[in-house]
Scaffold this motif. Structure first.
Motif, PDB file in Angstrom:
ATOM      1  N   TRP A 271       0.795  -1.220   0.161  1.00  0.00           N
ATOM      2  CA  TRP A 271       0.022  -0.149   0.365  1.00  0.00           C
ATOM      3  C   TRP A 271       0.921   1.498  -0.204  1.00  0.00           C
ATOM      4  CZ3 TRP A 271      -0.597   3.951   3.815  1.00  0.00           C
ATOM      5  CH2 TRP A 271      -1.075   4.780   3.230  1.00  0.00           C
ATOM      6  N   GLU A 272       0.845   2.832  -1.029  1.00  0.00           N
ATOM      7  CA  GLU A 272       1.212   3.273  -1.013  1.00  0.00           C
ATOM      8  C   GLU A 272      -0.076   4.473  -0.506  1.00  0.00           C
ATOM      9  OE1 GLU A 272       4.052   3.491  -2.373  1.00  0.00           O
ATOM     10  OE2 GLU A 272       4.674   1.580  -2.469  1.00  0.00           O
ATOM     11  N   ASN A 273       1.198   5.191   0.622  1.00  0.00           N
ATOM     12  CA  ASN A 273       0.899   6.350   0.625  1.00  0.00           C
ATOM     13  C   ASN A 273       0.351   7.836  -0.232  1.00  0.00           C
ATOM     14  OD1 ASN A 273      -0.192   8.663   2.335  1.00  0.00           O
ATOM     15  ND2 ASN A 273       0.889   7.899   4.830  1.00  0.00           N
ATOM     16  N   ARG A 274      -0.204   8.265  -0.330  1.00  0.00           N
ATOM     17  CA  ARG A 274      -0.340   9.016  -1.205  1.00  0.00           C
ATOM     18  C   ARG A 274      -0.615  10.679  -1.005  1.00  0.00           C
ATOM     19  NH1 ARG A 274      -4.012   6.061  -6.111  1.00  0.00           N
ATOM     20  NH2 ARG A 274      -2.610   4.477  -6.337  1.00  0.00           N
ATOM     21  N   GLY A 275       0.206  11.107   0.114  1.00  0.00           N
ATOM     22  CA  GLY A 275      -0.198  11.988   1.319  1.00  0.00           C
ATOM     23  C   GLY A 275      -1.238  12.229   1.763  1.00  0.00           C
ATOM     24  N   TYR A 276      -2.504  10.803   2.111  1.00  0.00           N
ATOM     25  CA  TYR A 276      -3.521  10.660   2.795  1.00  0.00           C
ATOM     26  C   TYR A 276      -3.517  11.808   4.569  1.00  0.00           C
ATOM     27  CZ  TYR A 276      -4.112   7.385  -0.571  1.00  0.00           C
ATOM     28  OH  TYR A 276      -4.100   6.563  -1.923  1.00  0.00           O
ATOM     29  N   ALA A 277      -4.059  11.994   5.146  1.00  0.00           N
ATOM     30  CA  ALA A 277      -4.128  12.610   5.929  1.00  0.00           C
ATOM     31  C   ALA A 277      -5.041  12.496   7.146  1.00  0.00           C
ATOM     32  CB  ALA A 277      -4.314  14.465   6.349  1.00  0.00           C
ATOM     33  N   THR A 278      -5.638  11.418   6.437  1.00  0.00           N
ATOM     34  CA  THR A 278      -6.336  10.670   7.875  1.00  0.00           C
ATOM     35  C   THR A 278      -6.875   9.001   6.403  1.00  0.00           C
ATOM     36  OG1 THR A 278      -8.623  11.198   6.729  1.00  0.00           O
ATOM     37  CG2 THR A 278      -7.845  12.051   8.571  1.00  0.00           C
TER      38      THR A 278
END
Length: 386
Positions: free
Chosen positions: A174-181
């Motif tokens: 899973w890649e974090n695409r700059g999510y805040a929540t």
């Protein structure tokens, strides 16, 4: 190898922790001195389990430490997750002797990380010299082969340039695409997949369980005892062998501290499930899971969704959920290529395996592309906001 010195050591403790750390860095917990020592000190890695430590230390011509790597003599191919059983059977059917072999890897850990651990002040040719040294080691000691598994693509490429055979595998990350929540992440999914994830989380959290994210010293011996029971149950259901001993797990939180994360579910005061994770420099690595009882969607909640929650909260770039399980795709974990490299001493075996790996490589890349088309993420032009 002229003027370089390559030595083998039958315990990680034979190489000072500060020397090992100078080469390994601190981004990947699995190649840390502490993790490898926990495997040995708990007897999870030993002659009895078929993993004989032969850790490599390479000194440059000026006598300074240049590199180390975690290495083991193996008399079988279990606990590696890059399967070469077929190569062994074919070679032995032809009258060869495949075992013992040299495995440059982290035992029982299918997580990508550096394997050729080079000191930052080492000469620029160090990795090439180390690759050549490992190859020479096979010739000098009668080992059939050497295998560098779950290495970065850069290491696989370098080894291929030295005559090693590169191999591909598949995992789901899973890649974090700059999510805040977590809701930000959900907003990138198609409407149908978003509703499915919400329903699974709702149902998992509506069963009267309490959830706990424990790090390092927060994990008690009772928690680890419960987790070891889950681990054994999982192994029993899969007809496997429990490689890791009961003592290994408490050593982790003692030695790796907050890099160890246990996500635990309790029914009242009774632990019923847990997922073990490790924190790297920019990655959360999901490793082991176990459960007792029938708790719908609990596996997804503990292993996938709470891992995403944790990564977002910590600003981590990705979650590696390991091999197997196309069901991970629909929960936001997409197929990613993994890399290994193999040196086979016998020319005939090397030629046969090279032919096999060429065909396998095409198949793996085609599979990755096909699986990628199952992505749950919506296309921006779809206007899907439901």
């Amino acid at each position: 190898m002229a003027d370089w010195s390559l030595t083998l050591h039958d315990s990680i403790h034979a190489i000072p922790a500060k020397d090992w750390a100078a080469c390994a860095g601190d981004d990947n917990p699995f190649v840390s001195h502490a993790f490898l020592a926990a495997l040995e000190d708990s007897h999870s890695v030993s002659r009895k389990t078929g993993w004989l430590p032969r850790h490599v230390r390479l000194q440059a011509p000026d006598g300074r430490l240049a590199a180390v790597c975690p290495a083991y003599i193996k008399g079988h191919s279990w606990g590696e997750y890059v399967f070469d059983h077929g190569w062994a059977r074919a070679f032995e059917a032809a009258g060869g002797r495949y075992y013992p072999k040299l495995q440059i890897a982290v035992p029982f850990t299918p997580a990508t990380g550096p394997r050729l651990l080079v000191h930052p002040d080492a000469p620029p040719e160090t990795r090439a010299v180390l690759a050549d040294g490992l190859r020479q080691l096979c010739a000098d000691t009668g080992l059939s082969s050497a295998h560098v598994t779950f290495c970065p693509e850069t290491e696989s490429t370098l080894l291929a340039e030295q005559g090693w055979l590169p191999r591909l595998g598949l995992q789901y990350h899973w890649e974090n695409r700059g999510y805040a929540t977590f809701d930000d992440f959900l907003g990138t999914l198609s409407s149908r997949k978003r509703k499915t994830v919400r329903r699974e989380r709702r149902d998992a959290n509506a069963q009267g369980l309490t959830f706990h994210t424990l790090c390092g010293a927060e994990i008690t011996r009772a928690d680890w005892d419960a987790f070891y029971g889950f681990y054994q149950d999982t192994i029993d259901r899969k007809w496997g062998s429990a490689y890791l001993s009961a003592e290994f797990f408490p050593l982790l939180s003692e030695r790796l501290g907050d890099r160890v994360v246990l996500m635990l579910a309790r029914d009242g005061a009774t632990p019923v499930a847990a997922a073990l994770n490790f924190v790297g420099g920019n990655t959360l690595f999901g490793r082991n899971w176990g459960c007792r009882g029938d708790w719908p969607f609990l596996h997804f909640e503990l292993c996938y969704y709470r891992a995403i929650d944790f990564a977002i909260a910590r600003g981590l770039e990705r979650v590696e959920a390991g091999a197997q399980g196309e069901h991970k795709i629909q929960r936001g974990y997409l197929p990613v290529l993994t890399h290994s490299a193999h040196w086979l001493e016998n020319p005939g075996l090397r030629s046969a395996v090279a032919t096999f790996l060429t065909a396998e490589r095409s198949a793996v890349m085609a599979e990755a592309q096909a699986l990628g088309e199952l992505s749950p993420y919506r296309q921006e032009q779809d206007g899907d906001t439901g």
